[in-house]
Design a protein around this motif. Structure first.
Motif, short mmCIF file in Angstrom:
data_model
loop_
_atom_site.label_atom_id
_atom_site.label_comp_id
_atom_site.label_asym_id
_atom_site.label_seq_id
_atom_site.Cartn_x
_atom_site.Cartn_y
_atom_site.Cartn_z
N LYS A 83 30.07 2.07 -12.90
CA LYS A 83 29.65 3.42 -13.29
C LYS A 83 30.90 4.24 -13.51
CE LYS A 83 25.21 4.60 -11.25
NZ LYS A 83 24.48 5.46 -10.35
N ARG A 98 24.54 17.61 0.83
CA ARG A 98 23.42 17.28 1.74
C ARG A 98 22.45 16.37 0.99
NH1 ARG A 98 24.36 20.67 5.94
NH2 ARG A 98 25.42 22.57 5.33
N GLU A 121 19.12 13.30 0.96
CA GLU A 121 17.72 13.27 1.41
C GLU A 121 17.45 12.30 2.55
OE1 GLU A 121 18.11 13.99 -3.01
OE2 GLU A 121 18.86 12.51 -1.58
N GLN A 168 28.57 18.07 -7.20
CA GLN A 168 27.32 17.80 -6.48
C GLN A 168 26.42 16.82 -7.22
OE1 GLN A 168 26.02 19.03 -3.54
NE2 GLN A 168 27.68 20.37 -2.94
N ILE A 169 26.37 16.96 -8.54
CA ILE A 169 25.47 16.09 -9.32
C ILE A 169 26.04 14.68 -9.35
CG2 ILE A 169 24.53 15.65 -11.63
CD1 ILE A 169 24.34 18.68 -12.00
N GLU A 170 27.34 14.57 -9.58
CA GLU A 170 27.94 13.23 -9.64
C GLU A 170 27.80 12.51 -8.31
OE1 GLU A 170 31.65 12.12 -12.08
OE2 GLU A 170 32.35 12.28 -10.02
N ARG A 224 25.35 12.67 -6.29
CA ARG A 224 23.98 12.14 -6.22
C ARG A 224 23.78 11.04 -7.26
NH1 ARG A 224 24.03 17.24 -4.46
NH2 ARG A 224 22.70 17.78 -2.70
N TYR A 225 24.54 11.10 -8.34
CA TYR A 225 24.51 10.03 -9.35
C TYR A 225 25.04 8.73 -8.73
CZ TYR A 225 26.42 7.55 -13.49
OH TYR A 225 26.77 6.62 -14.43
N GLY A 238 22.34 22.44 -14.71
CA GLY A 238 22.78 21.03 -14.68
C GLY A 238 21.69 20.13 -15.23
N GLU A 274 21.46 5.68 -18.89
CA GLU A 274 22.58 6.38 -18.24
C GLU A 274 22.25 7.87 -18.10
OE1 GLU A 274 25.31 5.19 -16.88
OE2 GLU A 274 26.38 7.07 -16.61
N GLU A 325 19.76 8.48 -15.39
CA GLU A 325 20.36 8.44 -14.05
C GLU A 325 21.02 9.77 -13.72
OE1 GLU A 325 22.96 5.11 -13.16
OE2 GLU A 325 21.83 3.94 -14.61
N GLN A 326 21.72 10.31 -14.71
CA GLN A 326 22.39 11.61 -14.52
C GLN A 326 21.33 12.69 -14.28
OE1 GLN A 326 25.64 12.34 -14.43
NE2 GLN A 326 26.72 10.72 -15.51
N ALA A 334 19.98 12.56 -10.80
CA ALA A 334 20.93 13.17 -9.85
C ALA A 334 20.87 14.69 -9.94
CB ALA A 334 22.35 12.67 -10.14
N ALA A 335 20.75 15.19 -11.17
CA ALA A 335 20.69 16.64 -11.36
C ALA A 335 19.42 17.22 -10.73
CB ALA A 335 20.74 16.97 -12.85
N ARG A 342 17.80 15.98 -8.15
CA ARG A 342 17.95 15.94 -6.68
C ARG A 342 18.78 17.14 -6.21
NH1 ARG A 342 20.59 10.44 -5.58
NH2 ARG A 342 20.64 11.17 -3.44
N PHE A 343 19.83 17.44 -6.96
CA PHE A 343 20.67 18.57 -6.58
C PHE A 343 19.87 19.87 -6.73
CE2 PHE A 343 23.94 21.28 -5.65
CZ PHE A 343 24.49 21.97 -6.71
N SER A 369 17.54 20.25 -3.83
CA SER A 369 18.31 20.58 -2.62
C SER A 369 18.68 22.08 -2.62
CB SER A 369 19.56 19.71 -2.58
OG SER A 369 20.40 20.10 -1.55
#
Lengths: 338, 189
Positions: free
Chosen positions: A205, A234, A236, A251-253, A255-256, B35, B129, B132-133, B136-137, B139-140, B143
């Motif tokens: 990745k 933080r 889950e 933060q996003i990366e 979680r990626y 994001g 890809e 996946e990004q 992640a976005a 989830r953030f 949060s």
């Protein structure tokens, strides 16, 4: 070298001698194709090493005999020094005895280093021609400083550096010890900050920033050990959150990279290493794992064992298999989103 | 008198810092939402390319492709990020599009010639890809919204939030079709 081994050596008992090439053990034969590799690359060294082993034992015996003869004089000298200088005399006596024993052991150490420089690379080439093994690498822990996993240390020791690739994942392993020298009124004290393995993997990745996964050191500990400009992330998974603290500049990366399944796999990895503490860092398009372990990895066989290298082969093959498991457990070889 | 003034000043300071913290949390949530929008935009830009590659092989799926095109346009509409209802609709619209694209990708499997095309494989890899990004976005975002909503809904934060006009934001939730349990008997007959 144990007292019993030294005593037997002094009496001229060199132990079992290699008389014929024994068959490989079942554990070694379980590695497909290793039998052929062994016959081609390792077996030709057996007799030469057995001869070197016998010569080494002979030199060690000679030195032990000289040391045994010098010991009464050493003890008398020590006693005299004790009456003249007090406790310093005892210290000098002990120093003399240890120096003498180390002098006797040196040839064994040289023999084991020879095994590591010739036999270990030959064993590792079973996994691929590109594998390299360096017993005393010129590696410096400062190279890993950007990972935010390296504590401030005063001394470092490194050994057994291995580079290669497994299932398309580049792998770089170093056995390391980082030491802090603390000075107080009573003098200097060496405290081991870390002993274990640093393992660097290539990551399929691509990522720009950095994400650090450290052990949770409690509320106060986390405040003081927070890496400079990185933010707390933080996540889950409650078990993951209670075991680790994650920091990142994106933060996003973060979680990626740390998907829910990857977090589960990292926790599973701790079980593979029997609960030894693991930390990780994604930086510079690499994944660095820091595994604290008291075990001495890639240990070569003793000079007192016949030069069959069975122990060496089992050690290298099974320990590399354990490390390759990391790639499988973390799915670093698969383009599935980790 | 002096003590009263000090107490009032302290109260005002606490109220101000509480307010500032709440605004900070809202801005974090808005930043997380943007994001998501960045990734949604990337995904939106991939769709025409995927549909163009697939068109000559999947003539019988015209209706599905038209649905995707329509949903893409709907998901790209501007919205007020500070209005929770508008945010909820925007995320729901994006999820509808994702569900349709998911259905499309499944249908691609029925066309071996298309499936093996290099440009289609590359397009799918790029799409995965981006997904996946996007995951992640999301989830953030969830949060950040958790932190904001906790601050806005727990007393006395709700009082300050009311005065400052800060409202809870919606979570990203999986669409109803995704959370329905699978009926194995129905599938296996």
């Amino acid at each position: 070298m144990s007292f019993h081994a030294a005593y037997r050596l002094l009496l001229g008992d060199y132990g079992e001698r290699l008389s014929r090439i024994p068959p490989l053990s079942q554990e070694i034969r379980a590695f497909t194709g290793f039998q052929e590799h062994y016959q081609q690359h390792i077996e030709p060294h057996l007799w030469k090493f057995e001869q070197q082993r016998q010569e080494t034992l002979s030199i060690m015996r000679q030195r032990l005999v000289r040391f045994a003869m010098a010991l009464p004089f050493l003890l008398i000298g020590g006693l005299v020094l004790f009456f003249v200088l007090g406790q310093i005399g005892i210290f000098l006596l002990c120093l003399g005895i240890f120096a003498g024993l180390y002098y006797c052991y040196l040839p064994a150490q040289h023999y084991q280093r020879t095994i590591k420089s010739i036999i270990f690379p030959a064993i590792l080439r079973y996994f691929g021609e590109h594998y390299t093994f360096t017993e005393r690498p010129s590696f410096r822990a400062e190279e890993l400083r950007p990972s935010y996993l390296i504590p401030h240390f005063d001394e470092e020791k490194h050994e057994d550096e291995i580079t290669g690739a497994y299932k398309g994942v580049a792998i770089h392993i170093i056995e390391s010890e980082l030491i802090d020298v603390r000075r107080n009124d009573k003098g200097k004290r060496r405290v081991t900050l870390f002993k274990g393995l640093f393992i660097l993997f290539s990551v399929h990745k691509s990522f720009q920033g950095m994400t650090v996964i450290r052990r949770d050191s409690g509320r106060l500990g986390n405040i003081f050990s927070k890496p400079g400009h990185l933010e707390r992330v933080r996540l889950e998974d409650p078990q993951f959150e209670s075991t680790f603290e994650v920091y990142s500049n994106d933060q996003i990366e973060a979680r990626y990279l740390l998907t829910t399944s990857f977090m589960g796999r990292l926790l599973k990895l701790e079980q593979v290493f029997h609960g030894n503490s693991i930390e990780a860092s994604f930086y510079d398009n690499k994944l660095l794992l820091k595994i604290a372990t008291r075990k001495d990895w890639f240990r070569s066989s003793s000079v007192f064992s016949p030069a069959t290298f069975h122990t060496d082969m089992e050690t290298v093959l099974t320990e590399m298999q354990t490390l390759f498991q990391i790639i499988g457990i973390l799915k670093l070889d698969q383009d599935i989103g980790m | 008198m002096e003590i009263l003034l000090i107490l009032l000043a302290a109260l005002a300071a606490v109220a101000y810092f509480w307010y500032a913290s709440m605004i900070g949390k809202r801005n974090n949530a808005l930043s997380a939402l943007s994001g998501i929008d960045i990734q949604l935009q990337k995904r939106s830009e991939l769709i025409p390319n995927i549909l163009t590659i697939a068109k000559k092989f999947m003539e019988h799926e015209r209706a599905l492709m038209e649905d995707i095109t329509a949903l893409r346009e709907s998901a790209a509409q501007p919205y007020n990020a500070k209005d929770p209802h508008a945010v909820k609709d925007h995320l729901a619209s994006a999820e509808q599009l994702q569900a349709k694209i998911g259905e499309f990708m499944v249908r691609v499997e029925n066309y071996p010639e298309l499936k093996s095309q290099d440009n289609m494989l590359q397009a799918q890899r790029t799409y995965n890809e981006v997904e996946e990004q996007l995951s992640a976005a999301r989830r953030f975002y969830n949060s950040s919204v958790t932190v904001l909503n906790n601050a806005v809904q727990i007393f006395p934060g709700n009082v300050i939030a009311g005065m400052a006009g800060v409202r809870p934001m919606p979570f990203y939730e999986a669409p109803a079709t995704v959370v329905e349990p699978v009926n194995a008997a129905e599938i296996l007959g």
